[in-house]
Design a protein around this motif. Structure first.
Motif, PDB file in Angstrom:
ATOM      1  N   GLU A  12      35.000  30.973  59.146  1.00 36.12           N
ATOM      2  CA  GLU A  12      35.291  30.847  57.732  1.00 36.12           C
ATOM      3  C   GLU A  12      34.172  31.434  56.884  1.00 36.12           C
ATOM      4  O   GLU A  12      33.636  30.776  55.995  1.00 36.12           O
ATOM      5  CB  GLU A  12      35.542  29.382  57.363  1.00 36.12           C
ATOM      6  N   PRO A  13      33.780  32.677  57.129  1.00 35.90           N
ATOM      7  CA  PRO A  13      32.690  33.276  56.350  1.00 35.90           C
ATOM      8  C   PRO A  13      33.033  33.387  54.884  1.00 35.90           C
ATOM      9  O   PRO A  13      32.147  33.327  54.032  1.00 35.90           O
ATOM     10  CB  PRO A  13      32.505  34.651  57.001  1.00 35.90           C
ATOM     11  N   ALA A  14      34.323  33.579  54.554  1.00 41.32           N
ATOM     12  CA  ALA A  14      34.699  33.726  53.147  1.00 41.32           C
ATOM     13  C   ALA A  14      34.378  32.468  52.362  1.00 41.32           C
ATOM     14  O   ALA A  14      33.930  32.533  51.208  1.00 41.32           O
ATOM     15  CB  ALA A  14      36.188  34.062  53.037  1.00 41.32           C
ATOM     16  N   ILE A  15      34.599  31.306  52.965  1.00 38.35           N
ATOM     17  CA  ILE A  15      34.326  30.048  52.269  1.00 38.35           C
ATOM     18  C   ILE A  15      32.835  29.895  52.016  1.00 38.35           C
ATOM     19  O   ILE A  15      32.411  29.482  50.921  1.00 38.35           O
ATOM     20  CB  ILE A  15      34.876  28.856  53.072  1.00 38.35           C
ATOM     21  N   HIS A  16      32.023  30.248  52.980  1.00 38.84           N
ATOM     22  CA  HIS A  16      30.585  30.077  52.805  1.00 38.84           C
ATOM     23  C   HIS A  16      30.004  31.115  51.849  1.00 38.84           C
ATOM     24  O   HIS A  16      29.074  30.821  51.102  1.00 38.84           O
ATOM     25  CB  HIS A  16      29.897  30.113  54.163  1.00 38.84           C
ATOM     26  N   ALA A  17      30.566  32.322  51.852  1.00 39.37           N
ATOM     27  CA  ALA A  17      30.151  33.307  50.859  1.00 39.37           C
ATOM     28  C   ALA A  17      30.531  32.838  49.460  1.00 39.37           C
ATOM     29  O   ALA A  17      29.771  32.996  48.498  1.00 39.37           O
ATOM     30  CB  ALA A  17      30.798  34.660  51.155  1.00 39.37           C
ATOM     31  N   PHE A 182      44.800  34.353  35.026  1.00 40.33           N
ATOM     32  CA  PHE A 182      43.447  34.033  34.577  1.00 40.33           C
ATOM     33  C   PHE A 182      42.520  33.695  35.737  1.00 40.33           C
ATOM     34  O   PHE A 182      41.375  33.288  35.525  1.00 40.33           O
ATOM     35  CB  PHE A 182      43.497  32.862  33.598  1.00 40.33           C
ATOM     36  N   ALA A 183      43.009  33.870  36.964  1.00 44.81           N
ATOM     37  CA  ALA A 183      42.199  33.538  38.140  1.00 44.81           C
ATOM     38  C   ALA A 183      41.078  34.545  38.330  1.00 44.81           C
ATOM     39  O   ALA A 183      41.290  35.760  38.248  1.00 44.81           O
ATOM     40  CB  ALA A 183      43.075  33.491  39.389  1.00 44.81           C
ATOM     41  N   ASP A 184      39.882  34.045  38.590  1.00 47.55           N
ATOM     42  CA  ASP A 184      38.749  34.916  38.898  1.00 47.55           C
ATOM     43  C   ASP A 184      38.878  35.488  40.304  1.00 47.55           C
ATOM     44  O   ASP A 184      38.501  36.637  40.554  1.00 47.55           O
ATOM     45  CB  ASP A 184      37.436  34.131  38.793  1.00 47.55           C
ATOM     46  N   LEU A 185      39.416  34.666  41.219  1.00 50.62           N
ATOM     47  CA  LEU A 185      39.536  35.065  42.617  1.00 50.62           C
ATOM     48  C   LEU A 185      40.866  34.600  43.188  1.00 50.62           C
ATOM     49  O   LEU A 185      41.387  33.551  42.790  1.00 50.62           O
ATOM     50  CB  LEU A 185      38.397  34.462  43.447  1.00 50.62           C
ATOM     51  N   LEU A 186      41.407  35.383  44.121  1.00 52.81           N
ATOM     52  CA  LEU A 186      42.616  35.021  44.849  1.00 52.81           C
ATOM     53  C   LEU A 186      42.225  34.663  46.278  1.00 52.81           C
ATOM     54  O   LEU A 186      41.438  35.372  46.905  1.00 52.81           O
ATOM     55  CB  LEU A 186      43.602  36.185  44.877  1.00 52.81           C
ATOM     56  N   VAL A 187      42.785  33.574  46.784  1.00 50.81           N
ATOM     57  CA  VAL A 187      42.501  33.117  48.140  1.00 50.81           C
ATOM     58  C   VAL A 187      43.762  33.281  48.977  1.00 50.81           C
ATOM     59  O   VAL A 187      44.833  32.785  48.606  1.00 50.81           O
ATOM     60  CB  VAL A 187      42.055  31.639  48.149  1.00 50.81           C
ATOM     61  N   ARG A 188      43.636  33.990  50.072  1.00 48.03           N
ATOM     62  CA  ARG A 188      44.772  34.212  50.970  1.00 48.03           C
ATOM     63  C   ARG A 188      44.417  33.706  52.362  1.00 48.03           C
ATOM     64  O   ARG A 188      43.318  33.947  52.853  1.00 48.03           O
ATOM     65  CB  ARG A 188      45.140  35.700  51.010  1.00 48.03           C
ATOM     66  N   GLN A 189      45.362  33.034  52.964  1.00 42.52           N
ATOM     67  CA  GLN A 189      45.155  32.473  54.295  1.00 42.52           C
ATOM     68  C   GLN A 189      45.505  33.488  55.369  1.00 42.52           C
ATOM     69  O   GLN A 189      46.434  34.268  55.218  1.00 42.52           O
ATOM     70  CB  GLN A 189      46.027  31.231  54.487  1.00 42.52           C
ATOM     71  N   ARG A 190      44.738  33.420  56.438  1.00 50.38           N
ATOM     72  CA  ARG A 190      45.095  34.167  57.644  1.00 50.38           C
ATOM     73  C   ARG A 190      45.809  33.216  58.582  1.00 50.38           C
ATOM     74  O   ARG A 190      45.267  32.169  58.930  1.00 50.38           O
ATOM     75  CB  ARG A 190      43.840  34.701  58.350  1.00 50.38           C
ATOM     76  N   ASP A 191      47.024  33.561  58.998  1.00 48.44           N
ATOM     77  CA  ASP A 191      47.774  32.748  59.958  1.00 48.44           C
ATOM     78  C   ASP A 191      47.826  31.292  59.520  1.00 48.44           C
ATOM     79  O   ASP A 191      47.472  30.376  60.269  1.00 48.44           O
ATOM     80  CB  ASP A 191      47.136  32.851  61.353  1.00 48.44           C
ATOM     81  N   GLY A 192      48.280  31.075  58.270  1.00 50.90           N
ATOM     82  CA  GLY A 192      48.424  29.721  57.790  1.00 50.90           C
ATOM     83  C   GLY A 192      47.126  28.958  57.619  1.00 50.90           C
ATOM     84  O   GLY A 192      47.117  27.738  57.523  1.00 50.90           O
ATOM     85  N   GLY A 193      46.017  29.665  57.561  1.00 48.16           N
ATOM     86  CA  GLY A 193      44.731  29.013  57.397  1.00 48.16           C
ATOM     87  C   GLY A 193      44.020  28.722  58.695  1.00 48.16           C
ATOM     88  O   GLY A 193      42.830  28.421  58.717  1.00 48.16           O
ATOM     89  N   GLU A 195      43.222  30.793  60.983  1.00 47.88           N
ATOM     90  CA  GLU A 195      42.266  31.861  61.257  1.00 47.88           C
ATOM     91  C   GLU A 195      41.356  32.114  60.065  1.00 47.88           C
ATOM     92  O   GLU A 195      40.736  33.159  59.958  1.00 47.88           O
ATOM     93  CB  GLU A 195      43.010  33.139  61.642  1.00 47.88           C
ATOM     94  N   GLY A 196      41.286  31.168  59.154  1.00 47.81           N
ATOM     95  CA  GLY A 196      40.391  31.299  58.020  1.00 47.81           C
ATOM     96  C   GLY A 196      41.050  31.905  56.798  1.00 47.81           C
ATOM     97  O   GLY A 196      42.273  31.955  56.680  1.00 47.81           O
ATOM     98  N   TYR A 197      40.229  32.370  55.885  1.00 44.30           N
ATOM     99  CA  TYR A 197      40.681  32.826  54.581  1.00 44.30           C
ATOM    100  C   TYR A 197      40.047  34.166  54.233  1.00 44.30           C
ATOM    101  O   TYR A 197      38.997  34.526  54.750  1.00 44.30           O
ATOM    102  CB  TYR A 197      40.284  31.812  53.501  1.00 44.30           C
ATOM    103  N   GLU A 198      40.713  34.863  53.313  1.00 43.15           N
ATOM    104  CA  GLU A 198      40.139  36.028  52.662  1.00 43.15           C
ATOM    105  C   GLU A 198      40.137  35.772  51.159  1.00 43.15           C
ATOM    106  O   GLU A 198      41.066  35.151  50.635  1.00 43.15           O
ATOM    107  CB  GLU A 198      40.941  37.288  52.977  1.00 43.15           C
ATOM    108  N   VAL A 199      39.109  36.242  50.497  1.00 44.14           N
ATOM    109  CA  VAL A 199      38.965  36.048  49.056  1.00 44.14           C
ATOM    110  C   VAL A 199      38.939  37.414  48.386  1.00 44.14           C
ATOM    111  O   VAL A 199      38.137  38.269  48.746  1.00 44.14           O
ATOM    112  CB  VAL A 199      37.682  35.256  48.727  1.00 44.14           C
ATOM    113  N   PHE A 200      39.825  37.610  47.408  1.00 49.13           N
ATOM    114  CA  PHE A 200      39.963  38.871  46.697  1.00 49.13           C
ATOM    115  C   PHE A 200      39.664  38.673  45.217  1.00 49.13           C
ATOM    116  O   PHE A 200      39.868  37.582  44.681  1.00 49.13           O
ATOM    117  CB  PHE A 200      41.392  39.411  46.825  1.00 49.13           C
ATOM    118  N   PRO A 201      39.206  39.706  44.523  1.00 49.12           N
ATOM    119  CA  PRO A 201      39.093  39.606  43.068  1.00 49.12           C
ATOM    120  C   PRO A 201      40.446  39.280  42.442  1.00 49.12           C
ATOM    121  O   PRO A 201      41.474  39.808  42.867  1.00 49.12           O
ATOM    122  CB  PRO A 201      38.612  41.005  42.650  1.00 49.12           C
ATOM    123  N   GLY A 202      40.449  38.400  41.470  1.00 46.46           N
ATOM    124  CA  GLY A 202      41.679  38.009  40.801  1.00 46.46           C
ATOM    125  C   GLY A 202      41.953  38.836  39.567  1.00 46.46           C
ATOM    126  O   GLY A 202      41.153  39.700  39.184  1.00 46.46           O
TER     127      GLY A 202
END
Length: 223
Positions: A12-17, A182-193, A195-202
Motif C-alpha cells: 500500500e505505498p499509495a496510502i503511505h505516500a 471538487f476532489a483534490d485526489l481520486l482513489v482507485r482500488q486495485r482488485d477490490g482493494g 491489491e492496494g490503491y492508486e491515487v490520481f490527481p482529481g
C-alpha cells in the motif's frame, strides 16, 4: 524505499505516500487537518479511511453514518457544523451524538479531541458546506452503479428496503451538491482493494488525471 515504520504494509505505498503529504499540509480547521473521504455508498470509503488513519499513526475517523439518521440522510449539515466543526475550529474537543441505525435514535455524546489529522468519511464528506474546512478532499473513484451493487451485496436482504430509498436520496444529493468535481485526489482500488490503491490527481488538482501519483511498488509521489 519506505520507512521501517511503514514496512508492515508493503503493498500500500499509495496510502503511505498520501499520509506523508497530509502531514505536510497546513491545518484547515483550527489546529486540525480535516481530510474528507467521499464517494458513492459501497465504494470502499470506510476501508480506505481506516487504512489511511492507520498510516497516520491512528488518526481519528469521524464516520458520517454517525451524524446522519433515517430522518436526515443528508440534512445533517447544521448538526455537523455545530457539534464538530465549530469546536474543532476553536481548538476545543468536539462532542457529537452517534446515531444508532438499529435503535433509530442518537446515543450519548462522544468526544472528538483536536488531533493533527482527523479523517471525515462518508457520502457527503465533500459537500459545499464542509469543503472550506477541509485540508484535502479525496473521492473514491468507483462508478455509482457498481458501488451500489457492492453495498447491497454487503448489507444483504435485511437492508433491501433501506437501499431502495437510499439510492434515490443519494442521486438527489449529488445532483444538487456534487463532490467529485471538487476532489483534490481520486482513489482507485486495485482488485477490490485487495491489491492496494492508486491515487490520481482529481478534478480540483493542478495536474492531469491520467497518471497515478505512485507507480508500482515505489512510494514516489509527484505532488
Amino acid at each position: 524505499m519506505l520507512p521501517s515504520a511503514l514496512s508492515a504494509h508493503p503493498r500500500e505505498p499509495a496510502i503511505h505516500a498520501l499520509a506523508s503529504r497530509i502531514r505536510r499540509l497546513a491545518p484547515s480547521c483550527g489546529p486540525v487537518r480535516l481530510v474528507g473521504v467521499d464517494g458513492h455508498a459501497g465504494s470502499g470509503k470506510s476501508t480506505f479511511a481506516g487504512r489511511l488513519a492507520e498510516a497516520l499513526d491512528g488518526a481519528p475517523v469521524l464516520r458520517l453514518d454517525d451524524i446522519a439518521s433515517h430522518e436526515e440522510l443528508f440534512g445533517w449539515t447544521g448538526r455537523l457544523l455545530s457539534q464538530v466543526i465549530e469546536p474543532l475550529g476553536r481548538g476545543e474537543t468536539a462532542h457529537y451524538s452517534p446515531y444508532d441505525w438499529r435503535a433509530r435514535r442518537f446515543g450519548p455524546p462522544r468526544p472528538l479531541p483536536p488531533a493533527p489529522v482527523i479523517v471525515v468519511e462518508g457520502v457527503g464528506a465533500g459537500r459545499r458546506a464542509l469543503r472550506p474546512h477541509l485540508a484535502l478532499l479525496l473521492w473514491m473513484d468507483l462508478p455509482r452503479e457498481e458501488s451500489w451493487s457492492r453495498g447491497r451485496a454487503r448489507d444483504g436482504e435485511e437492508q433491501r428496503e433501506f437501499w431502495d430509498g437510499w439510492v434515490g436520496a443519494e442521486r438527489e444529493h449529488f445532483a444538487g451538491d456534487p463532490s467529485r468535481p471538487f476532489a483534490d485526489l481520486l482513489v482507485r482500488q486495485r482488485d477490490g482493494g485487495h491489491e492496494g490503491y492508486e491515487v490520481f490527481p482529481g478534478p480540483a488538482g493542478t495536474a492531469g488525471s491520467g497518471r497515478p501519483l505512485t507507480h508500482g511498488d515505489e512510494s514516489s509521489a509527484v505532488w
